[in-house]
Scaffold this motif. Structure first.
Motif, mmCIF file in Angstrom:
data_model
loop_
_atom_site.group_PDB
_atom_site.id
_atom_site.type_symbol
_atom_site.label_atom_id
_atom_site.label_comp_id
_atom_site.label_asym_id
_atom_site.label_seq_id
_atom_site.Cartn_x
_atom_site.Cartn_y
_atom_site.Cartn_z
ATOM 1 N N ALA A 20 14.682 -13.148 6.939
ATOM 2 C CA ALA A 20 14.669 -14.944 7.042
ATOM 3 C C ALA A 20 14.512 -15.518 8.049
ATOM 4 O O ALA A 20 13.349 -16.049 8.854
ATOM 5 N N ALA A 21 15.317 -15.109 8.611
ATOM 6 C CA ALA A 21 15.962 -14.893 10.340
ATOM 7 C C ALA A 21 14.770 -14.793 11.657
ATOM 8 O O ALA A 21 14.403 -15.014 12.609
ATOM 9 N N GLY A 22 14.285 -12.976 11.197
ATOM 10 C CA GLY A 22 12.933 -12.883 11.751
ATOM 11 C C GLY A 22 12.069 -13.435 11.075
ATOM 12 O O GLY A 22 10.940 -13.499 12.663
ATOM 13 N N GLY A 23 11.497 -13.879 10.546
ATOM 14 C CA GLY A 23 10.809 -14.553 9.818
ATOM 15 C C GLY A 23 10.389 -15.689 10.605
ATOM 16 O O GLY A 23 9.441 -16.247 11.459
ATOM 17 N N ALA A 24 11.680 -16.295 10.392
ATOM 18 C CA ALA A 24 12.071 -17.739 11.265
ATOM 19 C C ALA A 24 11.459 -18.013 13.136
ATOM 20 O O ALA A 24 11.284 -18.479 13.814
ATOM 21 N N ALA A 29 8.914 -18.465 17.812
ATOM 22 C CA ALA A 29 8.234 -18.066 19.400
ATOM 23 C C ALA A 29 6.670 -18.369 19.198
ATOM 24 O O ALA A 29 5.943 -19.141 20.196
ATOM 25 N N LEU A 30 5.559 -18.348 18.196
ATOM 26 C CA LEU A 30 4.095 -18.294 18.181
ATOM 27 C C LEU A 30 3.856 -20.124 17.719
ATOM 28 O O LEU A 30 2.987 -20.991 18.497
ATOM 29 N N TYR A 31 4.887 -21.066 17.328
ATOM 30 C CA TYR A 31 5.136 -22.616 17.391
ATOM 31 C C TYR A 31 5.036 -22.296 19.376
ATOM 32 O O TYR A 31 4.308 -23.395 19.662
ATOM 33 N N LEU A 63 -1.828 -18.059 12.488
ATOM 34 C CA LEU A 63 0.160 -18.104 12.698
ATOM 35 C C LEU A 63 0.153 -18.712 12.949
ATOM 36 O O LEU A 63 0.961 -19.925 12.304
ATOM 37 N N ASN A 64 0.017 -19.243 14.234
ATOM 38 C CA ASN A 64 0.409 -20.170 15.326
ATOM 39 C C ASN A 64 -0.177 -22.112 14.405
ATOM 40 O O ASN A 64 0.531 -22.980 14.876
ATOM 41 N N ASP A 65 -1.269 -21.330 14.105
ATOM 42 C CA ASP A 65 -2.219 -22.318 13.672
ATOM 43 C C ASP A 65 -1.324 -23.718 11.839
ATOM 44 O O ASP A 65 -0.996 -24.582 12.253
ATOM 45 N N LEU A 66 -0.631 -22.422 11.494
ATOM 46 C CA LEU A 66 0.018 -22.745 10.032
ATOM 47 C C LEU A 66 1.456 -23.677 11.111
ATOM 48 O O LEU A 66 2.083 -23.824 10.064
ATOM 49 N N ALA A 91 7.468 -13.752 -3.057
ATOM 50 C CA ALA A 91 8.444 -11.982 -2.750
ATOM 51 C C ALA A 91 9.370 -12.521 -2.251
ATOM 52 O O ALA A 91 10.338 -12.022 -3.393
ATOM 53 N N TRP A 92 9.555 -12.968 -1.628
ATOM 54 C CA TRP A 92 10.896 -13.550 -0.715
ATOM 55 C C TRP A 92 11.691 -14.035 -1.489
ATOM 56 O O TRP A 92 13.039 -13.594 -2.130
#
Length: 140
Positions: A20-24, A29-31, A63-66, A91-92
């Motif tokens: 979760a931390a990696g995904g955040a 970064a992409l935001y 991903l940036n758009d999301l 899944a997570w």
């Protein structure tokens, strides 16, 4: 010495917490750094070498758009990213639930048939987005 129940649960939830931390971190970064700008994150080596779109091309833009809440723009960059994010979130959540209950397993385990289905879908997507009749699937 035996571990108390809460200490054991804390250890079991370590891997899901790290994911979760990696995904955040990736989402942040992409935001903050827009991959729509050319060269913001480098280039796709497959596209640079062949001129063709790989199945991941447009993924960072999607991903940036999301992260900005623009699902339609995400789908126009890479059709697979939004459903993949939803599938990974589900899944997570299931993984956390299983770990909470004491089941020590991996986040995602695909059967051979599911793996083949995903690979075939990605191959068809890749071929289609590189043909004139499937050019709408190419990243924008």
């Amino acid at each position: 010495m035996t571990l108390q129940r809460s200490e054991t649960r804390t250890r079991r939830l370590g891997a899901p917490a790290a994911v979760a931390a990696g995904g955040a971190a990736v989402a942040a970064a992409l935001y903050l750094r827009d991959p729509h700008r050319p060269g913001a994150y480098g280039i796709c080596p497959f596209h640079a070498a062949t001129g063709l779109w790989c199945p991941a091309c447009g993924g960072l833009r999607a991903l940036n758009d999301l992260t900005h809440g623009d699902v339609l723009a995400s789908l126009s960059s890479n059709l697979f990213v939004a459903p993949l994010v939803v599938a990974l979130a589900i899944a997570w959540a299931g993984w956390v639930s299983r770990r909470w209950r004491g089941v020590d397993d991996r986040m995602i385990v695909l059967s051979r048939a599911a793996t083949v289905a995903v690979l075939v879908a990605l191959a068809v997507f890749t071929i289609a987005r590189n043909t004139p009749w499937g050019s709408a699937l190419a990243p924008t």
